[in-house]
Design an enzyme around this catalytic site. Sequence first.
Site, PDB file in Angstrom:
ATOM      1  N   GLU A  43      10.541 -34.807  32.619  1.00  0.00           N
ATOM      2  CA  GLU A  43       9.366 -34.511  33.447  1.00  0.00           C
ATOM      3  C   GLU A  43       9.610 -34.939  34.901  1.00  0.00           C
ATOM      4  O   GLU A  43       8.838 -35.691  35.497  1.00  0.00           O
ATOM      5  CB  GLU A  43       8.108 -35.163  32.864  1.00  0.00           C
ATOM      6  N   GLU A  55       8.556 -31.290  23.882  1.00  0.00           N
ATOM      7  CA  GLU A  55       7.283 -31.993  23.765  1.00  0.00           C
ATOM      8  C   GLU A  55       6.182 -30.952  23.623  1.00  0.00           C
ATOM      9  O   GLU A  55       6.057 -30.068  24.476  1.00  0.00           O
ATOM     10  CB  GLU A  55       7.005 -32.897  24.983  1.00  0.00           C
TER      11      GLU A  55
END
Length: 345
Positions: free
Chosen positions: A181, A303
């Site tokens: 991320e 995810e």
Amino acid sequence: MPLLAAEKATVTPLFSNVADSVTIPAEIYGQFAEHLGTCIYGGLWVGENSPIPNTSGYRNDVLNALKELKVPVMRWPGGCFADEYHWTDGIGPKENRPVMVNTNWGGTVEDNSFGTHEFFNLCELIGCEPYLSGNVGSGTVEELAKWVEYITAENGPMADQRKKNGREKPWKLKYLGVGNESWGCGGSFTPEAYANEYRRYQTYCRNFNGNRLYKIASGASDYDYNWTDVLMKNAGRHMNGLSLHYYTVKGWNGSKGAATKFDNDDYYWTLGKCLEIEDVINNHDSIMDKYDPAGHVALIVDEWGTWWDEEPGTISGHLYQQNTMRDAMVAALSLNVFHRHTDRV
């Protein structure tokens, strides 16, 4: 009102001949182990001296459950935690390892007793491929390069250090995530800046002694198609995979909703939001096709799933939540979407 137990629903499975010609990669059923709540400490790991029944520090009940699941791949140490994790703190005698504050998840103080050896040995015990998330946000190129060498090299200074710490033979490492991320908790990069960092980091992550790294760039969140476009244009030829994160969540700034208290409208909204992942995959896939029409770069959805408010009375920042059949439906629907996109996912 919540759905009543007495209410009945009918599910009709729909079959297609397409399934006859599709191979579903086992990795689609991979798992994610982050230093969050009791996932690692108290969950996977209790230590050798714990009164909880364990094998070399791993909880027996969890270890046996993972073996029964036949987990194909496990990602560690994060998540957001990965970009504040410094691997040298988690090797060597446990009594000499420094403690750290887990600033992402509740400010919990961790003793680093679960580190590189503990993770890779666990993967060997349950027979799964390790997927390592490297620290780009607060780490250095040298740090990640030496971690790869420590894990996979047969000889040399990093291998000598590993042997001194009790592991003679190198482990195998296939999946290497270069940051996590990176648009947010992993460094707040712009896509252009991260693409440059990715190219630099991956250059120094070498293949030692026949070990072949499958390098995964930190990809987009949800609908950020510009991130995918920039990454594929500027760094696509340097990667094997590009990650994608998609959570079935109402929003990040306010209440995400209760895990167990919901009405019919909440239930159907959740299933609808979950199914949007197919449009998201299609859109990212079409961008990737512009730069990689042969499909050499995989879309790694590492995810996904539901995310609810923390349960009242639990430790703040540990994200404890319960699961219901609603979550199971989201999992089933999501996996079904992934099965339809095995040409890229």
